[in-house]
Design a protein around this motif. Structure first.
Motif, PDB file in Angstrom:
ATOM      1  N   TRP A  90       0.834  -1.223   0.000  1.00  0.00           N
ATOM      2  CA  TRP A  90       0.000   0.000   0.000  1.00  0.00           C
ATOM      3  C   TRP A  90       0.861   1.263   0.000  1.00  0.00           C
ATOM      4  O   TRP A  90       0.407   2.329  -0.377  1.00  0.00           O
ATOM      5  N   ARG A  91       2.124   1.132   0.441  1.00  0.00           N
ATOM      6  CA  ARG A  91       3.091   2.242   0.388  1.00  0.00           C
ATOM      7  C   ARG A  91       4.429   1.622   0.012  1.00  0.00           C
ATOM      8  O   ARG A  91       4.595   0.396   0.161  1.00  0.00           O
ATOM      9  N   GLN A 192      -9.321  -0.923   5.363  1.00  0.00           N
ATOM     10  CA  GLN A 192      -9.758  -0.248   4.134  1.00  0.00           C
ATOM     11  C   GLN A 192     -10.076   1.224   4.383  1.00  0.00           C
ATOM     12  O   GLN A 192      -9.686   2.084   3.601  1.00  0.00           O
ATOM     13  N   GLU A 193     -10.752   1.521   5.507  1.00  0.00           N
ATOM     14  CA  GLU A 193     -11.070   2.923   5.803  1.00  0.00           C
ATOM     15  C   GLU A 193      -9.812   3.727   6.088  1.00  0.00           C
ATOM     16  O   GLU A 193      -9.695   4.889   5.684  1.00  0.00           O
ATOM     17  N   ALA A 194      -8.863   3.108   6.796  1.00  0.00           N
ATOM     18  CA  ALA A 194      -7.620   3.814   7.094  1.00  0.00           C
ATOM     19  C   ALA A 194      -6.883   4.170   5.805  1.00  0.00           C
ATOM     20  O   ALA A 194      -6.389   5.297   5.648  1.00  0.00           O
ATOM     21  N   ALA A 199      -4.239   9.701   2.315  1.00  0.00           N
ATOM     22  CA  ALA A 199      -3.445  10.568   1.430  1.00  0.00           C
ATOM     23  C   ALA A 199      -2.808  11.773   2.145  1.00  0.00           C
ATOM     24  O   ALA A 199      -1.595  11.985   2.011  1.00  0.00           O
ATOM     25  N   PRO A 200      -3.572  12.559   2.931  1.00  0.00           N
ATOM     26  CA  PRO A 200      -2.929  13.716   3.574  1.00  0.00           C
ATOM     27  C   PRO A 200      -1.847  13.311   4.583  1.00  0.00           C
ATOM     28  O   PRO A 200      -0.825  14.005   4.710  1.00  0.00           O
ATOM     29  N   HIS A 201      -2.055  12.207   5.289  1.00  0.00           N
ATOM     30  CA  HIS A 201      -1.065  11.750   6.269  1.00  0.00           C
ATOM     31  C   HIS A 201       0.207  11.268   5.565  1.00  0.00           C
ATOM     32  O   HIS A 201       1.324  11.551   5.993  1.00  0.00           O
ATOM     33  N   VAL A 205       4.039  12.885   5.886  1.00  0.00           N
ATOM     34  CA  VAL A 205       5.191  12.080   6.297  1.00  0.00           C
ATOM     35  C   VAL A 205       6.284  12.106   5.226  1.00  0.00           C
ATOM     36  O   VAL A 205       7.473  12.287   5.537  1.00  0.00           O
ATOM     37  N   ALA A 206       5.894  11.948   3.969  1.00  0.00           N
ATOM     38  CA  ALA A 206       6.893  11.953   2.885  1.00  0.00           C
ATOM     39  C   ALA A 206       7.694  13.256   2.902  1.00  0.00           C
ATOM     40  O   ALA A 206       8.924  13.246   2.737  1.00  0.00           O
TER      41      ALA A 206
END
Ligand code: 4IA
Length: 408
Positions: A90-91, A192-194, A199-201, A205-206
């Motif tokens: 997922w990332r 799934q909800e998390a 996207a904003p989180h 972090v990036a």
């Protein structure tokens, strides 16, 4: 969502392996976890979790065995349910948590240095002072929520600064960590909800992982300096900073929350701690064993292997129940007792083996100085309202713990 994990029917157990239909990622499980852990341990050394089509180990011996055979039970295919050999992560994959030797050895060496015992020395006085200030402030208030006002507030007051983060945007830190730990779980509603809201989180972090956004003297800048020294590449440095942002804050929030919840429930242990504040570090360690803030992790088999008397094929996910192992009566006397004088060494609350928590000295420093401040200043702790559980696919802890405290 992956079709293989979404099937309504459960998946048949391999011959001879006890099959259970408990879902270790359901609210019913989280609400009555200790009973469920006993069922898992007593069913056999290895079980089949039909709901998700994975093996599970809940006894100390097998959990320890899996952790100490990282070439057979690998991390490089992910330590969540998702198998990176079959599904895109997922990332971008963590280059330390989700890596195997020899790649892991190099990145691990860098964080070992950045988070070493000598790196803790300049932090101790400051961490201690802020723990004492926090306890003084809470004593003045009398009544408060031990989760928001203590377990979250204290790590937030020390860790982001130690990392070198700017002030702006820190409200993303806990939601990001909560996302990371939910994402290790199956594709249920929590995960799934998390991910849908991530996207904003993720963007925050990036951005904070970049060198120019990290203050001199912090862990983040230290990591980038290892790239100058040639130990990692300049592309890898931000990803190692991301590991600290993922794993360094929420874990200590849940650890300190667990410790305060223990002292609130077991006043005779608070009395013992008050009579001997040198027990502070072990009182925190015992809380990590007793509550196991990080409850579970997966490994993936790299070959056919025998485990608990069963032959397991290549490419199978194995779920390790750290919390169940930490209360296995085969390993622990009075396993269900919170005892701050217990010999806690060997617990798997921080994992064990080559992946064992690289930030454990930071976690223990935060936990120790908070327990020591409580030992010296607090006379009693009383739970004053409804205790509410927080649900996460990997972390175990509370959403709300209303308490009142009195001065020693
Ligand atoms: C990473 C197991 C947990 C504490 C953890 C979570 C994320 C990472 C490492 C450890 O992103 O590297």
């Amino acid at each position: 969502m992956q079709e293989t994990h979404m099937s309504a029917t459960t998946q048949a157990a391999p011959a001879g392996v006890p099959s259970l239909d408990v879902d270790p990622f359901s609210t019913e499980f989280f609400d009555d976890m200790h009973a469920a852990h006993e069922v898992l341990r007593e069913a056999g050394p290895v079980v089949w979790l039909a709901k998700w089509g994975v093996y599970g180990v809940a006894r100390y011996a097998e959990v320890h065995g899996v952790l100490h055979d990282p070439l057979t039970f690998c991390s490089g295919r992910g330590v969540g349910l998702s198998d990176f050999a079959k599904e895109k992560p997922w990332r971008p994959q963590s280059i330390i948590l989700e890596a195997d030797p020899p790649a892991h050895t190099r990145t691990r060496a860098v964080l070992n240095q950045v988070l070493s015992a000598s790196a803790m020395k300049p932090l101790r006085a400051h961490f201690t002072a802020l723990a004492e200030t926090k306890v003084d402030e809470l004593l003045a208030r009398g009544s408060f929520d031990a989760i928001a006002d203590l377990a979250e507030a204290y790590p937030l007051s020390v860790f982001p600064d130690a990392l070198g983060l700017k002030q702006e945007g820190r409200e993303h830190l806990l939601p990001y960590a909560s996302l990371v730990f939910n994402a290790f779980g199956p594709p249920n509603q929590l995960r799934q909800e998390a991910i849908e809201r991530s996207a904003p989180h993720q963007a925050y972090v990036a951005e904070q992982c970049q060198r120019e956004n990290l203050a001199p003297g912090g862990f983040g800048t230290c990591i980038h300096a290892r790239a100058d020294a040639g130990e990692i590449t300049h592309e890898e440095a931000p990803l190692l900073v991301r590991s600290l942002l993922s794993a360094g804050l929420d874990t200590t929030v849940y650890g300190i929350g667990a410790a305060v919840y223990c002292l609130a429930r077991f006043p005779e242990q608070l009395a013992k701690l008050r009579s001997d504040p040198t027990l502070a570090r072990n009182a925190f360690e015992e809380a990590v064993r007793f509550e196991s803030p990080v409850q579970t992790f997966f490994r993936t088999t790299t070959r056919e292997v025998e485990l608990g008397g069963h032959a397991i094929g290549e490419g199978e996910k194995v779920l390790m129940f750290l919390g169940a192992a930490n209360r296995d009566p085969r390993r622990w006397e009075y396993a269900d007792r919170y005892d701050i004088t217990r010999r806690t060494s060997g617990h798997v609350g921080y994992g064990s083996g080559i992946h064992m928590c690289v930030g454990q000295l930071v976690a223990r420093l935060e936990g120790e100085v908070m327990m020591a401040a409580i030992a010296r200043k607090v006379g009693s702790i009383e739970i004053t309202g409804p205790v509410k559980r927080r649900y996460n696919n990997t972390l175990r802890g509370l959403d709300s713990l209303p308490i009142s405290i009195s001065a020693a």
